[in-house]
Design an enzyme around this catalytic site. Structure first.
Site, PDB file in Angstrom:
ATOM      1  N   SER A   1       0.748  -1.182  -0.087  1.00 50.37           N
ATOM      2  CA  SER A   1      -0.058  -0.159   0.029  1.00 50.37           C
ATOM      3  C   SER A   1       0.855   1.081   0.059  1.00 50.37           C
ATOM      4  CB  SER A   1      -0.994  -0.225   1.371  1.00 50.37           C
ATOM      5  OG  SER A   1      -0.296  -0.351   2.370  1.00 50.37           O
TER       6      SER A   1
ATOM      7  N   ASP B   1      -2.468   8.545   7.470  1.00 45.50           N
ATOM      8  CA  ASP B   1      -3.187   7.721   8.412  1.00 45.50           C
ATOM      9  C   ASP B   1      -2.388   6.887   9.367  1.00 45.50           C
ATOM     10  OD1 ASP B   1      -2.345   5.718   6.756  1.00 45.50           O
ATOM     11  OD2 ASP B   1      -4.329   5.417   5.939  1.00 45.50           O
TER      12      ASP B   1
ATOM     13  N   HIS C   1       0.119   5.139   6.857  1.00 47.10           N
ATOM     14  CA  HIS C   1       0.881   5.511   5.454  1.00 47.10           C
ATOM     15  C   HIS C   1       0.869   7.084   5.280  1.00 47.10           C
ATOM     16  CE1 HIS C   1      -1.987   2.339   4.707  1.00 47.10           C
ATOM     17  NE2 HIS C   1      -0.947   1.938   4.050  1.00 47.10           N
TER      18      HIS C   1
END
Length: 384
Positions: free
Chosen positions: A56, A333, A336
């Protein structure tokens, strides 16, 4: 309950095919923003295919196309709010590192993928499946472009990997006693992750790929979610277990795995981005990089906003907080980074300049990318 299918849909594979076929003409008219927002690139690397594998930190939204849960998705507000003004599936307030590097961007990846099939099994596209998707597109390219042009695209392409973080975090996040990590030594577990990565790199090399980019693994115990989960009593990064796995991975990747591939594979060229050091410098000296906050996330809940509740659609918690100005934050977040952080790192990997002197320590290297910069790699000649 029907298990999610981790393969990319036929529609997405077709879309990727069309992107590759039109890449050369399309990207010459687009901006490469490594040098600045909206600055026109004069690079002759336009038209070089850029293949992305991993997790991600690099996923541009392939998680939107498979049957998975909101824990593994970012296709809802406030994701995307800073740059796109709508959620794209990227785990950021805007763009990711590859978005700043090359306008001819091709993604074969999925959020929370790992080198091991067991990592978040059933909910993600593992590394071997990503490779299989690329091979499918390769066959389609031959039908559309012919063998000679297809081979030129494959051999001239740049292949970027971000692999390992989820393999090392997933046993702690899922609290699964059946994880391989808890039934073998740390050294052997890391060796398994790197062996799977090596196998995929060799497969791509056999297909014609020669130019590779690798991100190492950040100090995982410093991510807001992991700091909260590990409950370090002094409030600092958790340096044991998950962070030790990251350090072992990075040491072997840089001193053993990549040098060995360079010796064994003729024409193999690579760039290693020390993502761990780059992130740590911004955490400890955020003001040197124009940031005000290097530890707390912009979006989430709890201490360090480490509860992964951003967007309010995940089962962990419906309530969440969002900072007023994400451009002042390192973390978007609980896991990330922000658009701002990725933009800075893209410049570092493309054509690095010396970091601020106050961020350099005896244990951190001066150069965080090598032996090739990404700019050099895109322009490097191919030898078979």
């Amino acid at each position: 309950m029907e298990k999610p299918n981790p393969s990319l849909s036929p529609q997405l594979l077709l879309l990727l095919l069309l992107v590759i076929v039109t890449a050369s003409s399309r990207c010459r008219a687009e901006n490469n923003v490594v040098g600045g927002r909206g600055k026109q690139s004069s690079s002759s690397s336009s038209g070089v295919a850029f293949f992305i594998f991993g997790d991600s930190f690099l996923d541009a939204g392939n998680n939107n196309y498979i049957n998975t849960t909101t824990l593994d998705q970012a296709n809802f507000p406030p994701y995307g709010r800073t740059f796109f003004n709508f959620p794209t599936g990227r785990f950021s307030d805007g763009r990711l590192l590859p978005d700043f590097i090359g306008p001819s961007l091709l993604c074969y990846l999925h959020l929370r993928a790992g080198a091991l099939v067991e990592t978040f099994q059933g909910d993600v596209i593992d590394l071997q499946t990503q490779l299989g998707n690329m091979k499918k597109v390769g066959k389609g390219l031959r039908n559309k472009l012919g063998k000679e042009e297809r081979d030129a695209k494959i051999s001239g392409g740049v292949y970027m990997f971000s692999i390992g973080s989820n393999d090392y975090m997933s046993p702690f996040l899922t609290n699964s006693s059946s994880s391989l990590l808890f039934h073998t030594s740390s050294s052997r577990f890391v060796a398994m992750v790197l062996a799977n990565l090596t196998a995929v790199v060799k497969d791509i090399y056999d297909m014609g790929g020669r130019k590779f980019v690798f991100m190492n693994v950040p100090t995982l115990g410093c991510l807001p979610a992991m700091r909260l989960l590990m409950k370090n009593p002094n409030g600092k990064c958790y340096e044991e277990q998950v962070s030790e796995l990251a350090k072992l991975h990075n040491a072997r990747l840089s001193t053993v795995v990549l040098p060995r591939l360079a010796r064994e594979l003729k024409g193999f060229k690579y760039s290693l981005f020390d993502f761990s050091t780059s992130l740590h410098r911004r955490m400890t000296h955020p003001s040197n990089y124009g940031l005000k906050e290097g530890e707390e996330a912009c979006c989430g809940t709890g201490k360090w906003r480490g509860i992964d509740s951003c967007g309010g659609k995940r089962s962990v918690k419906k309530e969440f907080e969002v900072c007023n100005n994400p451009t002042e934050y390192l973390f978007w977040d609980s896991f990330h980074l922000t658009d701002t952080a990725y933009h800075q790192m893209a410049r570092e990997i493309w054509n690095p300049t010396p970091p601020p002197s106050s961020t350099i320590t005896k244990t951190s290297p001066l150069a965080i990318v090598g032996p090739y910069t990404l700019h050099q790699l895109f322009h490097a000649a191919i030898h078979h």
